[in-house]
Design a protein around this motif. Structure first.
Motif, short mmCIF file in Angstrom:
data_model
loop_
_atom_site.label_atom_id
_atom_site.label_comp_id
_atom_site.label_asym_id
_atom_site.label_seq_id
_atom_site.Cartn_x
_atom_site.Cartn_y
_atom_site.Cartn_z
N GLN A 491 0.74 -1.39 0.00
CA GLN A 491 0.23 0.18 0.16
C GLN A 491 0.75 1.02 -0.04
O GLN A 491 0.58 2.47 -0.68
N LEU A 492 1.84 0.84 0.81
CA LEU A 492 2.78 2.42 0.84
C LEU A 492 3.28 2.41 -0.25
O LEU A 492 3.33 3.67 -1.08
N VAL A 493 4.11 2.05 -0.72
CA VAL A 493 4.93 1.80 -2.49
C VAL A 493 3.25 2.46 -3.45
O VAL A 493 3.49 3.51 -4.58
N GLU A 544 6.62 -3.55 -10.61
CA GLU A 544 7.51 -2.75 -10.54
C GLU A 544 6.75 -2.35 -8.71
O GLU A 544 7.97 -2.63 -8.31
N GLU A 545 5.38 -2.18 -8.57
CA GLU A 545 5.32 -2.50 -7.01
C GLU A 545 5.90 -3.33 -5.92
O GLU A 545 6.86 -3.13 -5.08
N ASN A 546 6.08 -4.12 -6.65
CA ASN A 546 6.30 -6.17 -6.01
C ASN A 546 7.29 -5.59 -6.04
O ASN A 546 8.05 -6.22 -4.29
N GLN A 547 8.76 -5.68 -7.21
CA GLN A 547 10.10 -5.85 -6.29
C GLN A 547 10.63 -4.71 -5.91
O GLN A 547 11.02 -4.93 -5.41
N ILE A 548 9.88 -3.54 -5.62
CA ILE A 548 10.27 -2.69 -4.48
C ILE A 548 10.21 -3.12 -3.62
O ILE A 548 11.37 -2.94 -2.37
N VAL A 549 8.83 -3.32 -3.03
CA VAL A 549 8.42 -4.36 -1.51
C VAL A 549 9.69 -5.35 -1.15
O VAL A 549 10.10 -5.26 -0.21
N ALA A 550 9.94 -6.14 -2.58
CA ALA A 550 10.64 -7.18 -2.62
C ALA A 550 12.28 -6.59 -1.70
O ALA A 550 13.27 -7.61 -1.31
N PHE A 551 12.68 -5.48 -2.68
CA PHE A 551 14.12 -4.85 -2.20
C PHE A 551 13.57 -4.72 -0.75
O PHE A 551 14.60 -4.53 0.61
#
Length: 614
Positions: A491-493, A544-551
């Motif tokens: 949600q944040l991203v 891409e949102e999910n990838q930022i979360v993963a990082f």
């Protein structure tokens, strides 16, 4: 080392039955409070039409508060054992230094102070009550994070207005300053005041006196009416003088440092929470002589310094994440984590504020040729920004509009209150601390709504049995941003990515039919001026949102070495839903529209339209 001695118990009044509901006696308490047991303060609606669930306080609140008390007691007992095992201090050199074990002595003392529930009127609230290790020293109760946002203080159920910030890496924040090089009033640019440093969401812990915002931060909750709640800072010195670790305090800070002549009524004063009408406007109700007040003030400084040293230690700010191992060449990021890292530095524009030691590349296809900094990145610029978050009507503070048992009304403005953040502090306004620098006052309008850029480190740290903060789980429910509006990193991203794509002129809980709040509907900002326009329409895909979360999850400590006390969580993991809609079922309908901003807590003039921040 034979210096830990129990203080003899004095005769006390019987605890009334209501006490069990308000403040269960912690195992480590040396003496139960002897004041009449006050009625529970519950101004919160028990049921609101169309609200799910009914009410503001979570159903498991009392059980969860008792759970956290048990966990705190266990950690406190470990710290007491560590204190007993310390070698007898040897003072050497000039200035005197505790040779060999000085670091460990101060760190152990800081931990004891942090986990001592006696540091509150009803002996039921420690610093750790809102800051536990398994949550990166932030809020430890999933149901509170999901619903009422701020944590109950010593008097149940007063509660604050913001989320509990993480301790981790907070000692690295510098003293609050205004950068004169970044102050501009040249047209057509909007007036910009660039503050950086300090602690707390609103920067009110400036560090001007101790030259450590983190040490000063530790001095606010003990006398915050909504938190630990003492009416007088001297109550800290009084309670430490009764503690079993008193000898350690005096070994660190000097023999006789606690030799203060407290009046006979000190205990009764320290058993009444701050804000009580009996105190009026007196913030020093303990009638100490001048020399004793000076000693008590010094103890209060030492309290903050000790806790800050503990927070700086590797037991709190560990630099032990997978990302740290990656920087050292000892671990590889997964393809999604690496893609998230590149997005963090590029298209997502996260690195412009959450600095990772590399350059930011916003141009599509641009290669990041920046070298990794030699220092360990803190993932913050120490600055402030208004992100344009909606008002969160779940926040318990809005409902505290009636007097409690002690004649104190926490928020007489109700939903007329607006959280102006840094701007409120610069005005020394309602709900904020006093501004120690009058030269900053003119910059208040330019900083309205701005909150501190917290470090992204440990933003996803969770207990081992709840290995993530993301649904469907098993996950540990956290809350994000200063008002807990976001309930997951996803949600944040997504907010950063789509805030300006799906704006709706409604309050939270009132998104139009066919939309889903926090997915394709973002209610109007609480403070619509000074909004940071560097985010809001980033063009990130769902992947891409999910990838930022993963990082971001690679920034959690405990990868290279176990994170201390992270396994002390004895609660229950949460399951179900999706990260995108996490917490939506707890939305509560606020008045539509909200009452106008009360003059005492907002600017008298109308708020201008959002000003872009270069």
């Amino acid at each position: 080392m034979k210096r830990m001695r129990l203080i003899p118990l004095s005769a006390v009044c019987a605890i009334l039955l209501a006490t069990l509901f308000i403040s269960p006696r912690p195992i480590s308490a040396k003496k139960p409070f002897a004041t009449p047991s006050p009625a529970v303060y519950n101004p919160y609606p028990s049921a609101i039409p169309s609200a799910i669930p009914s009410g503001i306080l979570p159903d498991d609140l009392n059980a969860e508060l008792m759970r956290v008390q048990r966990e705190i007691t266990g950690i406190e007992n470990e710290a007491l054992a560590a204190a007993s095992a310390l070698p007898t201090p040897v003072l050497s050199s000039n200035p005197p230094t505790i040779e060999g074990s000085g670091y460990l002595a101060v760190e152990t003392l800081g931990k004891l102070l942090n986990f001592d529930m006696n540091m509150s009127p009803f002996r039921n609230e420690a610093c750790a009550s809102c800051h536990m290790p398994y949550a990166a020293f932030s809020g430890p109760i999933p149901s509170v994070n999901l619903t009422m946002i701020a944590y109950p203080g010593t008097f149940r159920f007063r509660a604050g207005k913001r989320t509990a910030p993480r301790y981790t890496y907070s000692p690295d924040f510098p003293v609050l300053e205004l950068d004169p090089a970044l102050v501009t009033t040249t047209p057509p640019a909007a007036t910009l005041a660039a503050f950086f440093g300090g602690n707390f969401w609103d920067g009110r812990s400036t560090g001007y006196k101790l030259q450590s915002p983190d040490a000063e931060q530790a001095q606010h909750p003990p006398v915050d009416t909504q938190e630990m709640g003492f009416a007088d800072t001297a109550c800290i010195a009084f309670r430490i003088s009764q503690a079993v670790y008193k000898p350690l305090f005096e070994e660190v800070w000097g023999a006789g440092s606690l030799d203060i002549k407290f009046p006979n009524n000190t205990e009764s004063i320290c058993e009444i929470p701050g804000g009580a009408s009996v105190f009026g406007t007196n913030v020093q109700p303990i009638p100490l002589k001048a020399e004793d007040r000076t000693k008590a003030d010094r103890v209060y400084d030492n309290w903050g310094q000790s806790i800050s040293f503990f927070e700086r230690s590797v037991n709190v700010s560990a630099f032990s994440s997978k990302f740290d191992a990656f920087l050292a060449g000892n671990a590889a990021l997964t393809p999604d984590e690496m893609a998230g890292f590149n997005l963090f530095n590029g298209k997502g524009n996260c690195n412009s504020c959450h600095l990772d030691g590399r350059s930011t590349t916003l141009t599509p296809g641009q290669t990041d040729n920046g070298n990794t900094a030699l220092t360990r990145p803190l993932f913050t610029c120490f600055g402030f920004a208004n992100l344009g978050l909606p008002l969160n009507p779940r926040d318990a503070f809005y409902y505290q509009t009636t007097p409690d048992f002690f004649g104190f009304t926490p928020n007489p403005f109700g939903f007329g209150y607006r959280d102006l953040g840094l701007g409120q502090f610069l005005r020394s306004g309602f709900g904020a601390a006093d501004n120690p620098n009058s030269a900053w006052i003119p910059f208040a309008p330019q900083t309205d709504g701005q909150m501190q850029t917290s470090t992204a480190r440990d933003v996803g740290l969770a207990p081992p049995q709840c290995p993530t903060t993301e649904a469907p789980g098993p996950f540990f429910q956290k809350e994000f941003f200063h008002n807990g509006y976001a309930k997951s990193l996803k949600q944040l991203v997504h907010f950063y990515n789509t805030r300006d794509m799906f704006p709706e002129p409604v309050t939270s809980g009132n998104c139009p039919a066919g939309t889903i709040e926090k997915v394709n509907c973002w209610p109007t900002p609480e403070i619509p001026n000074n909004i940071d326009m560097t985010v809001g329409n980033l063009g990130l895909s769902d992947t891409e949102e999910n990838q930022i979360v993963a990082f971001m999850q690679t920034l959690s400590d405990g990868f290279t070495t176990p994170y201390p006390d992270v396994g002390t969580f004895t609660g229950t993991c949460m399951m179900g839903g999706t990260a995108a809609t996490q917490g939506n079922s707890s939305l509560i309908k606020a008045p539509m529209p909200l009452p106008p901003c009360a003059a005492a807590v907002c600017q008298a003039s109308p708020l201008p339209s959002p000003n872009p921040i270069p």
